[in-house]
Design an enzyme around this catalytic site. Structure first.
Site, PDB file in Angstrom:
ATOM      1  N   ASP A   1      44.112  74.483  16.845  1.00 58.32           N
ATOM      2  CA  ASP A   1      44.720  75.723  17.340  1.00 58.32           C
ATOM      3  C   ASP A   1      45.627  75.434  18.532  1.00 58.32           C
ATOM      4  O   ASP A   1      46.305  76.337  19.027  1.00 58.32           O
ATOM      5  CB  ASP A   1      43.617  76.711  17.781  1.00 58.32           C
ATOM      6  CG  ASP A   1      42.672  77.078  16.645  1.00 58.32           C
ATOM      7  OD1 ASP A   1      43.083  76.981  15.466  1.00 58.32           O
ATOM      8  OD2 ASP A   1      41.513  77.462  16.935  1.00 58.32           O
TER       9      ASP A   1
ATOM     10  N   HIS B   1      46.967  74.957  13.203  1.00 56.87           N
ATOM     11  CA  HIS B   1      46.097  75.810  12.395  1.00 56.87           C
ATOM     12  C   HIS B   1      46.430  77.292  12.616  1.00 56.87           C
ATOM     13  O   HIS B   1      46.254  77.794  13.725  1.00 56.87           O
ATOM     14  CB  HIS B   1      44.646  75.508  12.824  1.00 56.87           C
ATOM     15  CG  HIS B   1      43.609  76.292  12.114  1.00 56.87           C
ATOM     16  ND1 HIS B   1      42.720  77.102  12.778  1.00 56.87           N
ATOM     17  CD2 HIS B   1      43.299  76.380  10.799  1.00 56.87           C
ATOM     18  CE1 HIS B   1      41.890  77.647  11.908  1.00 56.87           C
ATOM     19  NE2 HIS B   1      42.221  77.227  10.695  1.00 56.87           N
ATOM     20  N   ARG B   2      46.960  77.944  11.596  1.00 53.34           N
ATOM     21  CA  ARG B   2      47.437  79.335  11.690  1.00 53.34           C
ATOM     22  C   ARG B   2      48.561  79.431  12.735  1.00 53.34           C
ATOM     23  O   ARG B   2      48.687  80.438  13.445  1.00 53.34           O
ATOM     24  CB  ARG B   2      46.304  80.307  12.036  1.00 53.34           C
ATOM     25  CG  ARG B   2      45.045  80.128  11.180  1.00 53.34           C
ATOM     26  CD  ARG B   2      43.921  81.080  11.557  1.00 53.34           C
ATOM     27  NE  ARG B   2      42.650  80.663  10.968  1.00 53.34           N
ATOM     28  CZ  ARG B   2      41.484  81.213  11.213  1.00 53.34           C
ATOM     29  NH1 ARG B   2      41.403  82.258  12.023  1.00 53.34           N
ATOM     30  NH2 ARG B   2      40.372  80.764  10.652  1.00 53.34           N
TER      31      ARG B   2
ATOM     32  N   ASP C   1      47.921  80.986   6.030  1.00 53.50           N
ATOM     33  CA  ASP C   1      47.085  81.511   4.938  1.00 53.50           C
ATOM     34  C   ASP C   1      47.842  82.632   4.234  1.00 53.50           C
ATOM     35  O   ASP C   1      48.384  83.507   4.905  1.00 53.50           O
ATOM     36  CB  ASP C   1      45.782  82.083   5.510  1.00 53.50           C
ATOM     37  CG  ASP C   1      45.048  81.079   6.380  1.00 53.50           C
ATOM     38  OD1 ASP C   1      44.511  80.111   5.837  1.00 53.50           O
ATOM     39  OD2 ASP C   1      45.033  81.266   7.626  1.00 53.50           O
TER      40      ASP C   1
ATOM     41  N   GLU D   1      47.945  77.593   2.713  1.00 55.39           N
ATOM     42  CA  GLU D   1      46.597  77.757   2.163  1.00 55.39           C
ATOM     43  C   GLU D   1      46.559  79.002   1.286  1.00 55.39           C
ATOM     44  O   GLU D   1      46.851  80.111   1.740  1.00 55.39           O
ATOM     45  CB  GLU D   1      45.543  77.856   3.270  1.00 55.39           C
ATOM     46  CG  GLU D   1      44.176  78.060   2.621  1.00 55.39           C
ATOM     47  CD  GLU D   1      43.012  78.205   3.574  1.00 55.39           C
ATOM     48  OE1 GLU D   1      43.121  77.914   4.775  1.00 55.39           O
ATOM     49  OE2 GLU D   1      41.953  78.643   3.072  1.00 55.39           O
TER      50      GLU D   1
ATOM     51  N   HIS E   1      44.892  85.679   7.834  1.00 54.85           N
ATOM     52  CA  HIS E   1      43.734  84.869   7.468  1.00 54.85           C
ATOM     53  C   HIS E   1      42.700  85.627   6.644  1.00 54.85           C
ATOM     54  O   HIS E   1      42.218  85.149   5.623  1.00 54.85           O
ATOM     55  CB  HIS E   1      43.057  84.287   8.715  1.00 54.85           C
ATOM     56  CG  HIS E   1      41.852  83.470   8.370  1.00 54.85           C
ATOM     57  ND1 HIS E   1      40.587  84.017   8.265  1.00 54.85           N
ATOM     58  CD2 HIS E   1      41.725  82.173   8.044  1.00 54.85           C
ATOM     59  CE1 HIS E   1      39.737  83.071   7.914  1.00 54.85           C
ATOM     60  NE2 HIS E   1      40.403  81.938   7.770  1.00 54.85           N
TER      61      HIS E   1
ATOM     62  N   LYS F   1      44.600  81.703  -0.124  1.00 51.70           N
ATOM     63  CA  LYS F   1      43.313  82.278   0.305  1.00 51.70           C
ATOM     64  C   LYS F   1      42.642  83.032  -0.836  1.00 51.70           C
ATOM     65  O   LYS F   1      42.649  84.262  -0.880  1.00 51.70           O
ATOM     66  CB  LYS F   1      43.564  83.228   1.483  1.00 51.70           C
ATOM     67  CG  LYS F   1      43.372  82.538   2.825  1.00 51.70           C
ATOM     68  CD  LYS F   1      41.912  82.427   3.197  1.00 51.70           C
ATOM     69  CE  LYS F   1      41.704  81.655   4.496  1.00 51.70           C
ATOM     70  NZ  LYS F   1      40.789  80.532   4.375  1.00 51.70           N
TER      71      LYS F   1
ATOM     72  N   GLU G   1      50.053  75.116   9.428  1.00 51.47           N
ATOM     73  CA  GLU G   1      49.225  75.708   8.370  1.00 51.47           C
ATOM     74  C   GLU G   1      49.294  77.223   8.457  1.00 51.47           C
ATOM     75  O   GLU G   1      49.366  77.786   9.566  1.00 51.47           O
ATOM     76  CB  GLU G   1      47.770  75.253   8.537  1.00 51.47           C
ATOM     77  CG  GLU G   1      46.852  75.647   7.396  1.00 51.47           C
ATOM     78  CD  GLU G   1      45.880  76.769   7.679  1.00 51.47           C
ATOM     79  OE1 GLU G   1      45.056  77.065   6.804  1.00 51.47           O
ATOM     80  OE2 GLU G   1      45.926  77.387   8.785  1.00 51.47           O
TER      81      GLU G   1
HETATM   82  O1  G3P Z   1      43.100  74.671   5.960  1.00 47.76           O
HETATM   83  C1  G3P Z   1      42.160  74.442   6.944  1.00 47.76           C
HETATM   84  C2  G3P Z   1      41.602  75.738   7.472  1.00 47.76           C
HETATM   85  O2  G3P Z   1      42.642  76.651   7.635  1.00 47.76           O
HETATM   86  C3  G3P Z   1      40.572  76.290   6.562  1.00 47.76           C
HETATM   87  O3  G3P Z   1      39.838  77.301   7.149  1.00 47.76           O
HETATM   88  O4  G3P Z   1      39.221  79.631   7.374  1.00 47.76           O
HETATM   89  O5  G3P Z   1      40.808  78.636   8.988  1.00 47.76           O
HETATM   90  O6  G3P Z   1      41.544  79.123   6.684  1.00 47.76           O
HETATM   91  P1  G3P Z   1      40.388  78.739   7.565  1.00 47.76           P
HETATM   92 MG    MG Z   2      43.542  78.348   6.616  1.00 47.04          MG
END
Ligand code: G3P
Ligand code: MG
Length: 244
Positions: free
Chosen positions: A230, A7-8, A36, A111, A49, A113, A34
């Site tokens: 994470d 995640h990120r 953003d 993602e 993000h 955004k 992942e």
């Molecule tokens: O894609 C899952 C997650 O990344 C969504 O929430 O706010 O971390 O981008 P956020």
């Molecule tokens: Mg995200």
């Protein structure tokens, strides 16, 4: 098997959405990474993000009101740890270059955004970059914004599109009815509160953000299709222990 989705990047151990975080995710063997994307004032795709640069850099202002040159002057690492002070916000292209260099062969989950601000034509700009060549890794798009996915579906009919949600029942139902939505990315809280539905939902479910050992084990026991974490290295330890 439950995919380990960084995640990120490996954002628990490195500054989120930066090259060090993505390099660490590759090193840790994440199945999926992942990130953003947003658009700068001069229409460059950048990986961050928030809509604003404030939380994760030493600058101020909204991404859409800053040029790439202005954004490149910012320190996107010190907020996390001093040793990352030379870390910059990256363009999507720079992240793609890193993944190529590191011979990444997993999945890249981009993602879009657009849930707080819908950057005009961000989908077309993104698709142009991703369709400019073949990649040795797979890529998927996701968004909280169904409209962005709809636009992307029109531009790139074959692309995998996943709908992100916190707990919205309407979105869970919409994802079932819309053919071009491949799966859902709900919050982990939604999973915990809807265990029966998780077992019977006919499309893939990949919750975020799963950082505790117990939560990782629960996701694997439930056999969800993926989990955003994470801490991809830690998730690997948990998954190999469960396998044994
Ligand atoms: O894609 C899952 C997650 O990344 C969504 O929430 O706010 O971390 O981008 P956020
Ligand atoms: Mg995200």
């Amino acid at each position: 098997m439950t995919l380990i989705m960084a995640h990120r990047g490996s954002s628990g151990t490195h500054p989120e959405n930066t090259l060090p975080a993505f390099a660490e995710a590759v090193r840790a063997g994440a199945d999926c990474i992942e990130l953003d994307v947003h658009l700068t004032k001069d229409k460059h795709l950048v990986v961050i993000h928030d809509e604003s640069v404030e939380r994760t850099t030493n600058g101020k202002g909204l991404v859409r009101e800053l040029t790439l040159e202005e954004i490149k002057k910012l320190d996107a690492g010190s907020w996390f740890a001093k040793k990352y002070q030379a870390t910059k916000i990256s363009t999507l292209q720079e992240v793609l270059n890193l993944l190529l260099q590191m011979q990444y062969r997993g999945i890249l989950n981009i993602e879009i955004k657009t849930d707080k601000y819908h950057y005009p034509n961000i989908e077309a700009a993104l698709s142009e970059v991703m369709q400019s060549r073949d990649w040795p890794f797979t890529y998927w798009y996701s968004s909280f914004n169904l409209e962005s996915l709809r636009i992307m579906h029109e531009i790139e009919a074959e692309a995998q599109l996943d709908l992100i949600l916190k707990k919205s029942r309407a979105k869970v139902e919409a994802a079932l009815e819309i053919d071009f939505i491949e799966g859902i990315h709900p919050s982990y809280e939604w999973v915990q509160e809807n265990l029966a539905m998780v077992g019977s939902y006919p499309k893939p479910i990949r919750p975020w953000t799963v950082n505790l050992y117990q939560s990782m084990i629960e996701c694997m026991d439930l056999n969800v299709d993926g989990m955003f974490t994470d801490f991809p290295e830690k998730a690997h330890r948990v998954r190999s222990r469960i396998k044994r």
